[in-house]
Motif scaffolding. Structure first.
Motif, PDB file in Angstrom:
ATOM      1  N   PRO A   1       0.826  -1.220   0.000  1.00 40.57           N
ATOM      2  CA  PRO A   1       0.000   0.000   0.000  1.00 40.57           C
ATOM      3  C   PRO A   1       0.858   1.268   0.000  1.00 40.57           C
ATOM      4  CG  PRO A   1      -0.782  -1.551   1.648  1.00 40.57           C
ATOM      5  CD  PRO A   1       0.510  -2.093   1.115  1.00 40.57           C
ATOM      6  N   GLY A   2       0.473   2.197  -0.835  1.00 45.62           N
ATOM      7  CA  GLY A   2       1.157   3.485  -0.871  1.00 45.62           C
ATOM      8  C   GLY A   2       2.414   3.539  -1.715  1.00 45.62           C
ATOM      9  N   ARG A   3       2.808   2.450  -2.343  1.00 46.22           N
ATOM     10  CA  ARG A   3       4.015   2.444  -3.181  1.00 46.22           C
ATOM     11  C   ARG A   3       3.606   2.409  -4.644  1.00 46.22           C
ATOM     12  NH1 ARG A   3       8.258   4.158  -0.610  1.00 46.22           N
ATOM     13  NH2 ARG A   3       9.437   3.352  -2.335  1.00 46.22           N
ATOM     14  N   HIS A   4       4.310   3.181  -5.447  1.00 42.34           N
ATOM     15  CA  HIS A   4       4.017   3.247  -6.872  1.00 42.34           C
ATOM     16  C   HIS A   4       5.320   3.100  -7.645  1.00 42.34           C
ATOM     17  CE1 HIS A   4       0.010   4.710  -5.937  1.00 42.34           C
ATOM     18  NE2 HIS A   4       0.577   5.532  -5.070  1.00 42.34           N
TER      19      HIS A   4
ATOM     20  N   ARG B   1       3.605  10.485 -11.568  1.00 42.57           N
ATOM     21  CA  ARG B   1       2.218  10.940 -11.727  1.00 42.57           C
ATOM     22  C   ARG B   1       1.776  10.909 -13.186  1.00 42.57           C
ATOM     23  NH1 ARG B   1       2.375  16.066  -7.580  1.00 42.57           N
ATOM     24  NH2 ARG B   1       3.637  14.937  -6.088  1.00 42.57           N
TER      25      ARG B   1
END
Length: 75
Positions: free
Chosen positions: A53-56, A60
């Motif tokens: 969760p929260g990692r990409h 953008r």
């Protein structure tokens, strides 16, 4: 358009470009994150591991190091 408006637009564009370049450098510094599943600019699914969760593993705008390498190799 007034001078102040043009200055604010220029600052906003500068900040957006700076954020994009910072995100790209961060991804280059963490090459193992390229294995996280993600959709990239080329509209293809890259990676093999579900990200925490929260990692990409893209910026953008959808840029990822794999797309960059593919473009360099195609030259």
């Amino acid at each position: 358009m007034g001078l102040l408006s043009r200055i604010l637009i220029g600052l906003r564009e500068f900040a957006a470009t700076h954020a994009e370049l910072t995100e790209r450098q961060e991804l280059r510094n963490r090459p193992w994150e390229e294995d996280f599943l993600h959709w990239s600019l080329d509209a293809e699914l890259h990676g093999t591991v579900v990200p925490p969760p929260g990692r990409h593993s893209t910026t953008r705008s959808g840029w990822c190091p794999g797309v960059h390498r593919a473009r360099v190799d195609a030259r």
